[in-house]
Design an enzyme around this catalytic site. Structure first.
Site, PDB file in Angstrom:
ATOM      1  N   ASN A   1      -5.418   1.152   5.147  1.00  0.00           N
ATOM      2  CA  ASN A   1      -5.528  -0.430   4.842  1.00  0.00           C
ATOM      3  C   ASN A   1      -4.516  -1.007   5.905  1.00  0.00           C
ATOM      4  OD1 ASN A   1      -5.364  -2.853   3.842  1.00  0.00           O
ATOM      5  ND2 ASN A   1      -4.689  -2.242   1.981  1.00  0.00           N
TER       6      ASN A   1
ATOM      7  N   LYS B   1      -4.183  -4.200   6.510  1.00  0.00           N
ATOM      8  CA  LYS B   1      -3.850  -5.450   6.017  1.00  0.00           C
ATOM      9  C   LYS B   1      -3.540  -6.458   7.075  1.00  0.00           C
ATOM     10  CE  LYS B   1      -0.726  -2.815   2.516  1.00  0.00           C
ATOM     11  NZ  LYS B   1       0.201  -2.852   1.577  1.00  0.00           N
TER      12      LYS B   1
ATOM     13  N   HIS C   1      -6.952  -5.036  -4.531  1.00  0.00           N
ATOM     14  CA  HIS C   1      -5.468  -4.577  -4.245  1.00  0.00           C
ATOM     15  C   HIS C   1      -4.357  -5.349  -4.808  1.00  0.00           C
ATOM     16  CE1 HIS C   1      -2.174  -4.015  -1.532  1.00  0.00           C
ATOM     17  NE2 HIS C   1      -2.806  -2.775  -1.037  1.00  0.00           N
TER      18      HIS C   1
ATOM     19  N   GLU D   1      -1.969  -6.856  -3.654  1.00  0.00           N
ATOM     20  CA  GLU D   1      -1.697  -7.985  -3.132  1.00  0.00           C
ATOM     21  C   GLU D   1      -2.513  -9.312  -3.204  1.00  0.00           C
ATOM     22  OE1 GLU D   1      -0.979  -6.141   0.885  1.00  0.00           O
ATOM     23  OE2 GLU D   1       0.590  -5.068  -0.001  1.00  0.00           O
TER      24      GLU D   1
ATOM     25  N   GLU E   1      -2.362   2.722  -7.155  1.00  0.00           N
ATOM     26  CA  GLU E   1      -1.449   2.313  -6.355  1.00  0.00           C
ATOM     27  C   GLU E   1      -0.161   1.611  -7.199  1.00  0.00           C
ATOM     28  OE1 GLU E   1      -2.795   1.588  -2.013  1.00  0.00           O
ATOM     29  OE2 GLU E   1      -3.013  -0.011  -2.857  1.00  0.00           O
TER      30      GLU E   1
ATOM     31  N   GLY F   1       4.781  -0.271   0.205  1.00  0.00           N
ATOM     32  CA  GLY F   1       5.495  -1.035   1.310  1.00  0.00           C
ATOM     33  C   GLY F   1       7.069  -0.944   0.775  1.00  0.00           C
TER      34      GLY F   1
ATOM     35  N   SER G   1       3.352   3.931   0.064  1.00  0.00           N
ATOM     36  CA  SER G   1       4.452   4.487   0.817  1.00  0.00           C
ATOM     37  C   SER G   1       4.089   6.129   1.140  1.00  0.00           C
ATOM     38  CB  SER G   1       5.860   4.538   0.195  1.00  0.00           C
ATOM     39  OG  SER G   1       6.262   3.205   0.093  1.00  0.00           O
TER      40      SER G   1
HETATM   41  P1  PGA Z   1       2.000   1.138   1.998  1.00  0.00           P
HETATM   42  O1  PGA Z   1       0.754   0.441   1.365  1.00  0.00           O
HETATM   43  O2  PGA Z   1       1.253   2.584   2.403  1.00  0.00           O
HETATM   44  O3  PGA Z   1       2.497   0.494   3.217  1.00  0.00           O
HETATM   45  O4  PGA Z   1       2.859   1.279   0.848  1.00  0.00           O
HETATM   46  C1  PGA Z   1      -0.408   1.058   0.560  1.00  0.00           C
HETATM   47  C2  PGA Z   1      -1.381   0.090   0.290  1.00  0.00           C
HETATM   48  O5  PGA Z   1      -0.909  -1.069  -0.096  1.00  0.00           O
HETATM   49  O6  PGA Z   1      -2.685   0.212   0.228  1.00  0.00           O
END
Ligand code: PGA
Length: 251
Positions: A9, A11, A96, A98, A168, A174, A214
């Site tokens: 992803n 983003k 997601h 976000e 997640e 992140g 992460s």
């Molecule tokens: P990350 O994000 O690996 O940067 O923690 C995962 C995600 O939000 O899909």
């Protein structure tokens, strides 16, 4: 046998040139001989370019990071699932954290998005996961159960079978804090049990459940070795071809 998948992803990252370089680097180094399917989810603007770059590579599919809940019309700035399908996109990340947080996407909206994506022939990668305060209060299982029952447990078995689930935990996204492999396994097992209750053991067994938060080359092996973890949804570490490839070779 359920599919193993590693999905990147991206983003809101990468200029057009950077996106092409990354997609080409991944495309040149991986293919059908990997142990699982590889998915890349670039910003919408680059989707068609990535579909074209990877079109002869059967080991890679392209996903959108979102898709709208209407087929067409006066919805300035939005992209419909039909449009995504028409350029060769096969998967759509839906729900997601976000999107839920910054764009106020509720369980009800996500339920419609999932349905509309399926109608257009896309496979939703449906995301769920709890914030830190919920984890600390030890109510994360109920929290995720509600997300799933509100948005996807009314689907017909045929439609449900086209879904990929991504767990997640928001506190791990992140942040550099990864869920321990035990925490990931416990929740994946719970999710599989929830699916079994609604759709039966066979469906549960065949559903791909990805871990996200992460995930990186250093911890992917440990996470992917858990019985109910079928791969990952990778954010930050999917932006470097070498890291992304190392992760998908961690099964
Ligand atoms: P990350 O994000 O690996 O940067 O923690 C995962 C995600 O939000 O899909």
């Amino acid at each position: 046998m359920r599919k193993k998948i590693v999905a990147g992803n991206w983003k809101m990252n990468n200029t057009f040139d950077e996106a092409i370089d990354l997609a080409k680097a991944v495309n040149e180094q991986v293919g059908v001989d990997e142990k699982g399917l590889i998915i890349m989810a670039p910003p919408a603007l680059y989707l068609k370019t990535l579909v074209d770059i990877t079109k002869d590579n059967e080991g890679i599919e392209i996903a959108s990071q979102n898709s709208y809940l209407k087929e067409k019309g006066a919805y300035t700035g939005e992209i419909s699932p039909e449009m995504l399908a028409s350029i060769g996109v096969k998967y759509a990340i839906i729900g997601h954290s976000e999107r839920r947080e910054y764009f106020n996407e509720s369980d009800e909206v996500l339920k419609i998005k999932v349905t509309k994506a399926l109608e257009a022939g896309l496979n939703p990668i449906f995301c769920c996961g709890e914030p830190l305060n919920v984890r600390e209060a030890d109510t994360h299982v109920d929290y995720v159960k509600k997300q799933l029952s509100n948005s996807i447990f009314d689907l017909s078995p045929e439609d449900f079978s086209k879904l990929v689930i991504a767990y997640e935990p928001i506190w791990a996204i992140g942040t550099g804090v990864t869920a321990s492999s035990d925490q990931a396994q416990d929740m994946h097992k719970e999710i599989r049990a929830m699916i079994a209750k609604v759709y039966g053991a066979e469906m549960a067994d065949n559903t791909t459940i990805l871990y996200g938060g992460s995930c990186k080359p250093e911890n992917a092996k440990e996470l992917f070795s858990q019985a109910d973890v079928d791969g990952g949804l990778i954010g930050g570490a999917s932006l470097k071809a070498d890291d992304f490839i190392a992760i998908l070779r961690s099964y």
